[in-house]
Design a protein around this motif. Structure first.
Motif: not given
Length: 190
Positions: A114-116, A141-142, A153-163, A177-182
């Motif tokens: 998936p993309y996301f 590739g996500v 009550r935490r969210v971990e955000i994983y990005r394609a750049n490895g952060t 920018n992966v899901l604009p306006e979401f």
């Protein structure tokens, strides 16, 4: 909670044998790791099921007309580039990637990452395996993945750049920018 069975001594799983296993046992949910471990995914409790539904619902609502892409529920199997077969709690694919699939591929496991992707931690889930799964998504590739943990009550955000970014008690999460306006609201989850 998931149970992992090491069945490597029996040989490598092929796509055909894994599909056959899933079809012969529709009462179970299975995942397969890149190293060949078969994971039996147990059903979730009521609060976790509601949380998964709320997450998928917000994703679907963002693109309900499917102009941008296609959203998927937790029952959708994705075949990752490393050979793993995974079912995120919610996922989304850009429209051009979805439309590039052949008609026969639409009836089977999705043959792309998936993309996301989103995973919602259940009370019985251990954190480390979920974090490893999130890194696997990114490695395959996500572009953006969220691990939502209602217990902390935490969210971990994983990005394609490895952060990886950790948010404590966010009210909203941006699709960037992966899901604009979401903008995902955590109000009903936390």
């Amino acid at each position: 909670m998931a149970i992992a069975l090491d069945l490597k001594p029996l040989g490598r799983w092929t796509d055909e044998t894994f599909v056959a296993l899933c079809r012969a046992n529709p009462e179970f949910n299975f995942e397969l790791t890149a190293t060949g471990e078969l994971i039996i995914v147990s059903p979730v409790g009521a609060s976790s099921g509601r949380n998964e539904f709320r997450v998928a619902g917000q994703l679907w609502d963002w693109d309900r007309d499917e102009v941008k892409g296609a959203a998927f529920s937790s029952q959708t199997m994705f075949c990752l580039s490393n050979g793993a077969k995974r079912m995120p709690d919610a996922a989304w694919i850009r429209r051009e990637r979805w439309e590039a699939l052949e008609l026969k591929q639409l009836d089977g496991f999705v043959p792309i990452s998936p993309y996301f992707a989103i995973e919602v931690r259940s009370p019985s889930d251990e954190l480390q395996p979920l974090q490893e799964k999130m890194r696997e998504y990114i490695d395959c590739g996500v572009q953006l993945a969220w691990l939502i943990d209602p217990q902390t009550r935490r969210v971990e955000i994983y990005r394609a750049n490895g952060t990886v970014e950790i948010l404590d008690e966010p009210e909203q999460i941006s699709g960037e920018n992966v899901l604009p306006e979401f903008l995902f609201s955590t109000a009903r989850i936390f």
